[in-house]
Scaffold this motif. Structure first.
Motif, PDB file in Angstrom:
ATOM      1  N   ARG A 154     -11.529  16.509 -10.440  1.00  0.00           N
ATOM      2  CA  ARG A 154     -11.163  17.583  -9.512  1.00  0.00           C
ATOM      3  C   ARG A 154      -9.842  17.186  -8.854  1.00  0.00           C
ATOM      4  NH1 ARG A 154     -13.903  21.565  -7.422  1.00  0.00           N
ATOM      5  NH2 ARG A 154     -15.873  20.696  -8.098  1.00  0.00           N
ATOM      6  N   ILE A 155      -8.931  18.137  -8.741  1.00  0.00           N
ATOM      7  CA  ILE A 155      -7.629  17.881  -8.113  1.00  0.00           C
ATOM      8  C   ILE A 155      -7.790  18.056  -6.606  1.00  0.00           C
ATOM      9  CG2 ILE A 155      -5.221  18.599  -7.998  1.00  0.00           C
ATOM     10  CD1 ILE A 155      -5.533  19.460 -10.961  1.00  0.00           C
ATOM     11  N   LEU A 156      -7.292  17.077  -5.851  1.00  0.00           N
ATOM     12  CA  LEU A 156      -7.522  17.027  -4.409  1.00  0.00           C
ATOM     13  C   LEU A 156      -6.379  17.574  -3.565  1.00  0.00           C
ATOM     14  CD1 LEU A 156      -9.049  13.434  -4.257  1.00  0.00           C
ATOM     15  CD2 LEU A 156     -10.262  15.626  -4.375  1.00  0.00           C
ATOM     16  N   GLU A 157      -5.224  17.801  -4.170  1.00  0.00           N
ATOM     17  CA  GLU A 157      -4.081  18.273  -3.371  1.00  0.00           C
ATOM     18  C   GLU A 157      -3.066  18.982  -4.261  1.00  0.00           C
ATOM     19  OE1 GLU A 157      -1.289  14.362  -3.243  1.00  0.00           O
ATOM     20  OE2 GLU A 157      -2.995  14.372  -1.897  1.00  0.00           O
ATOM     21  N   GLY A 158      -2.146  19.672  -3.624  1.00  0.00           N
ATOM     22  CA  GLY A 158      -1.048  20.315  -4.345  1.00  0.00           C
ATOM     23  C   GLY A 158      -1.367  21.719  -4.823  1.00  0.00           C
TER      24      GLY A 158
ATOM     25  N   VAL B 217      -3.337  22.979 -20.683  1.00  0.00           N
ATOM     26  CA  VAL B 217      -1.984  22.582 -20.305  1.00  0.00           C
ATOM     27  C   VAL B 217      -2.051  21.174 -19.717  1.00  0.00           C
ATOM     28  CG1 VAL B 217      -0.015  23.120 -18.813  1.00  0.00           C
ATOM     29  CG2 VAL B 217      -1.364  24.973 -19.816  1.00  0.00           C
ATOM     30  N   ARG B 218      -1.183  20.283 -20.201  1.00  0.00           N
ATOM     31  CA  ARG B 218      -1.153  18.900 -19.704  1.00  0.00           C
ATOM     32  C   ARG B 218      -0.274  18.843 -18.456  1.00  0.00           C
ATOM     33  NH1 ARG B 218       1.178  13.356 -21.555  1.00  0.00           N
ATOM     34  NH2 ARG B 218      -0.698  12.060 -21.392  1.00  0.00           N
ATOM     35  N   VAL B 219      -0.854  18.353 -17.351  1.00  0.00           N
ATOM     36  CA  VAL B 219      -0.162  18.273 -16.077  1.00  0.00           C
ATOM     37  C   VAL B 219      -0.165  16.812 -15.623  1.00  0.00           C
ATOM     38  CG1 VAL B 219      -0.211  19.051 -13.673  1.00  0.00           C
ATOM     39  CG2 VAL B 219      -0.957  20.592 -15.475  1.00  0.00           C
ATOM     40  N   LEU B 220       0.973  16.326 -15.103  1.00  0.00           N
ATOM     41  CA  LEU B 220       1.042  14.977 -14.557  1.00  0.00           C
ATOM     42  C   LEU B 220       0.935  15.051 -13.043  1.00  0.00           C
ATOM     43  CD1 LEU B 220       3.962  13.451 -16.679  1.00  0.00           C
ATOM     44  CD2 LEU B 220       1.501  13.237 -17.019  1.00  0.00           C
ATOM     45  N   LEU B 221       0.020  14.235 -12.496  1.00  0.00           N
ATOM     46  CA  LEU B 221      -0.233  14.237 -11.058  1.00  0.00           C
ATOM     47  C   LEU B 221      -0.219  12.808 -10.517  1.00  0.00           C
ATOM     48  CD1 LEU B 221      -3.293  16.638 -11.064  1.00  0.00           C
ATOM     49  CD2 LEU B 221      -0.992  17.221 -10.337  1.00  0.00           C
ATOM     50  N   ASP B 222      -0.091  12.698  -9.215  1.00  0.00           N
ATOM     51  CA  ASP B 222      -0.222  11.421  -8.551  1.00  0.00           C
ATOM     52  C   ASP B 222      -1.626  10.888  -8.802  1.00  0.00           C
ATOM     53  OD1 ASP B 222       0.937   9.498  -6.534  1.00  0.00           O
ATOM     54  OD2 ASP B 222      -0.903  10.093  -5.505  1.00  0.00           O
TER      55      ASP B 222
ATOM     56  N   LYS C  29       0.842  -1.192   0.000  1.00  0.00           N
ATOM     57  CA  LYS C  29       0.000   0.000   0.000  1.00  0.00           C
ATOM     58  C   LYS C  29       0.879   1.244   0.000  1.00  0.00           C
ATOM     59  CE  LYS C  29      -3.311   2.271   3.075  1.00  0.00           C
ATOM     60  NZ  LYS C  29      -4.022   2.151   4.343  1.00  0.00           N
ATOM     61  N   ARG C  30       0.517   2.204  -0.843  1.00  0.00           N
ATOM     62  CA  ARG C  30       1.229   3.479  -0.832  1.00  0.00           C
ATOM     63  C   ARG C  30       0.662   4.329   0.295  1.00  0.00           C
ATOM     64  NH1 ARG C  30       1.705   6.154  -6.504  1.00  0.00           N
ATOM     65  NH2 ARG C  30       1.945   7.790  -5.001  1.00  0.00           N
ATOM     66  N   ARG C  31       1.561   4.830   1.128  1.00  0.00           N
ATOM     67  CA  ARG C  31       1.137   5.653   2.258  1.00  0.00           C
ATOM     68  C   ARG C  31       1.802   7.020   2.120  1.00  0.00           C
ATOM     69  NH1 ARG C  31       2.840   3.655   8.079  1.00  0.00           N
ATOM     70  NH2 ARG C  31       4.842   4.096   7.138  1.00  0.00           N
ATOM     71  N   ARG C  32       0.983   8.032   2.264  1.00  0.00           N
ATOM     72  CA  ARG C  32       1.463   9.394   2.135  1.00  0.00           C
ATOM     73  C   ARG C  32       1.356  10.090   3.483  1.00  0.00           C
ATOM     74  NH1 ARG C  32      -1.312  11.930  -2.826  1.00  0.00           N
ATOM     75  NH2 ARG C  32      -2.245   9.939  -2.444  1.00  0.00           N
ATOM     76  N   HIS C  33       2.470  10.709   3.911  1.00  0.00           N
ATOM     77  CA  HIS C  33       2.451  11.448   5.168  1.00  0.00           C
ATOM     78  C   HIS C  33       3.517  12.537   5.102  1.00  0.00           C
ATOM     79  CE1 HIS C  33       1.865  12.290   9.372  1.00  0.00           C
ATOM     80  NE2 HIS C  33       3.156  12.169   9.571  1.00  0.00           N
ATOM     81  N   ALA C  34       3.125  13.739   5.419  1.00  0.00           N
ATOM     82  CA  ALA C  34       4.046  14.879   5.473  1.00  0.00           C
ATOM     83  C   ALA C  34       4.891  14.984   4.204  1.00  0.00           C
ATOM     84  CB  ALA C  34       4.934  14.775   6.710  1.00  0.00           C
ATOM     85  N   ARG C  35       4.219  14.953   3.062  1.00  0.00           N
ATOM     86  CA  ARG C  35       4.857  15.088   1.751  1.00  0.00           C
ATOM     87  C   ARG C  35       5.806  13.949   1.419  1.00  0.00           C
ATOM     88  NH1 ARG C  35       5.959  21.448   0.679  1.00  0.00           N
ATOM     89  NH2 ARG C  35       3.884  22.131   1.278  1.00  0.00           N
ATOM     90  N   ARG C  36       5.724  12.865   2.171  1.00  0.00           N
ATOM     91  CA  ARG C  36       6.540  11.682   1.893  1.00  0.00           C
ATOM     92  C   ARG C  36       5.626  10.553   1.470  1.00  0.00           C
ATOM     93  NH1 ARG C  36       9.297  10.066   6.929  1.00  0.00           N
ATOM     94  NH2 ARG C  36       8.306   8.142   6.345  1.00  0.00           N
ATOM     95  N   VAL C  37       6.045   9.789   0.499  1.00  0.00           N
ATOM     96  CA  VAL C  37       5.285   8.625   0.069  1.00  0.00           C
ATOM     97  C   VAL C  37       6.157   7.408   0.296  1.00  0.00           C
ATOM     98  CG1 VAL C  37       4.184   7.476  -1.884  1.00  0.00           C
ATOM     99  CG2 VAL C  37       4.042   9.951  -1.679  1.00  0.00           C
ATOM    100  N   ASP C  38       5.628   6.427   1.012  1.00  0.00           N
ATOM    101  CA  ASP C  38       6.353   5.178   1.161  1.00  0.00           C
ATOM    102  C   ASP C  38       5.389   4.017   0.945  1.00  0.00           C
ATOM    103  OD1 ASP C  38       4.994   5.661   3.514  1.00  0.00           O
ATOM    104  OD2 ASP C  38       6.609   5.059   4.839  1.00  0.00           O
ATOM    105  N   VAL C  39       5.945   2.847   0.769  1.00  0.00           N
ATOM    106  CA  VAL C  39       5.162   1.654   0.492  1.00  0.00           C
ATOM    107  C   VAL C  39       5.274   0.726   1.699  1.00  0.00           C
ATOM    108  CG1 VAL C  39       4.884  -0.314  -1.053  1.00  0.00           C
ATOM    109  CG2 VAL C  39       5.562   1.893  -1.978  1.00  0.00           C
ATOM    110  N   VAL C  40       4.116   0.319   2.219  1.00  0.00           N
ATOM    111  CA  VAL C  40       4.091  -0.555   3.393  1.00  0.00           C
ATOM    112  C   VAL C  40       3.196  -1.762   3.122  1.00  0.00           C
ATOM    113  CG1 VAL C  40       4.511   1.321   5.038  1.00  0.00           C
ATOM    114  CG2 VAL C  40       2.174   0.723   4.435  1.00  0.00           C
ATOM    115  N   ALA C  41       3.481  -2.848   3.806  1.00  0.00           N
ATOM    116  CA  ALA C  41       2.630  -4.036   3.712  1.00  0.00           C
ATOM    117  C   ALA C  41       1.370  -3.780   4.522  1.00  0.00           C
ATOM    118  CB  ALA C  41       3.365  -5.256   4.248  1.00  0.00           C
ATOM    119  N   ALA C  42       0.217  -4.099   3.950  1.00  0.00           N
ATOM    120  CA  ALA C  42      -1.061  -3.893   4.634  1.00  0.00           C
ATOM    121  C   ALA C  42      -1.972  -5.084   4.352  1.00  0.00           C
ATOM    122  CB  ALA C  42      -1.711  -2.600   4.153  1.00  0.00           C
ATOM    123  N   PRO C  43      -2.867  -5.403   5.291  1.00  0.00           N
ATOM    124  CA  PRO C  43      -3.817  -6.490   5.033  1.00  0.00           C
ATOM    125  C   PRO C  43      -4.743  -6.133   3.872  1.00  0.00           C
ATOM    126  CG  PRO C  43      -3.869  -5.805   7.349  1.00  0.00           C
ATOM    127  CD  PRO C  43      -3.038  -4.816   6.618  1.00  0.00           C
ATOM    128  N   LEU C  44      -4.990  -7.097   3.005  1.00  0.00           N
ATOM    129  CA  LEU C  44      -5.904  -6.871   1.891  1.00  0.00           C
ATOM    130  C   LEU C  44      -7.325  -6.644   2.410  1.00  0.00           C
ATOM    131  CD1 LEU C  44      -6.194  -6.780  -1.193  1.00  0.00           C
ATOM    132  CD2 LEU C  44      -6.580  -9.243  -1.143  1.00  0.00           C
TER     133      LEU C  44
END
Length: 170
Positions: free
Chosen positions: A125-129, A158-163, A39-54
């Motif tokens: 709709r863009i949700l962040e940034g 304008v073409r923008v790439l987002l998460d 699972k991708r987890r986002r916190h304080a502008r950091r993104v990391d990948v952690v194991a999570a139960p399905l």
């Protein structure tokens, strides 16, 4: 190896206690299966990948109802209850666990299909940034983690790439 009379059943665990329940069920001699994914987890502008139960708070346990003392599951540390129909545990169709295990990668994590949630031309709709709350038009998925959005800026598109997780249907 499971005997012919073994079937898979579902255990509901206490909140965030899936691993604890697996360990205590194993000590009692029960085979368990806790499907996990990355699972991708986002916190304080950091993104990391952690194991999570399905399936958070749920896991599978293999039981032979005729041979095993399965009622001890109810008092196992980390377990809330065994999913039942009345007083009898409700078995899971045999292919469910096999299908989940078949989707695991070499590290044992279930691979999830990543498909775009939007069709080309859908309004989003863009949700962040920097473009928070702006409306745009979905323009595709260049890779697994990003989406392309067309924004109307300064009178032109304008073409923008987002998460990929930074947009929602408008």
């Amino acid at each position: 190896m499971m005997s012919a009379r073994m079937r898979w059943y579902v255990v509901q665990t206490q909140a965030k206690a899936e691993n604890k329940a697996v360990a205590h069920l194993a000590r009692q001699g029960f085979a368990t299966y806790l499907p996990r994914y990355l699972k991708r987890r986002r916190h304080a502008r950091r993104v990391d990948v952690v194991a999570a139960p399905l399936f958070p708070r749920y896991l599978f346990v293999a039981i032979d109802l005729t041979e095993q003392r399965w009622r001890s599951i109810y008092s196992t540390v980390g377990v809330s209850r065994l999913i039942s129909t009345g007083d009898i545990p409700a078995p899971v169709p045999e292919q469910v666990v096999d299908l989940l295990k078949g989707r695991e990668d070499e590290a044992g994590f279930v691979r999830l299909d990543v498909r775009p949630r939007f069709g080309l031309g859908d309004k989003v709709r863009i949700l962040e940034g920097a473009f928070y709350d702006c409306l745009g038009i979905y323009d595709g998925t260049p890779d697994r983690e990003r989406v392309a959005i067309l924004l109307d800026l300064l009178g032109r598109k304008v073409r923008v790439l987002l998460d990929a997780e930074a947009i929602a249907a408008a």
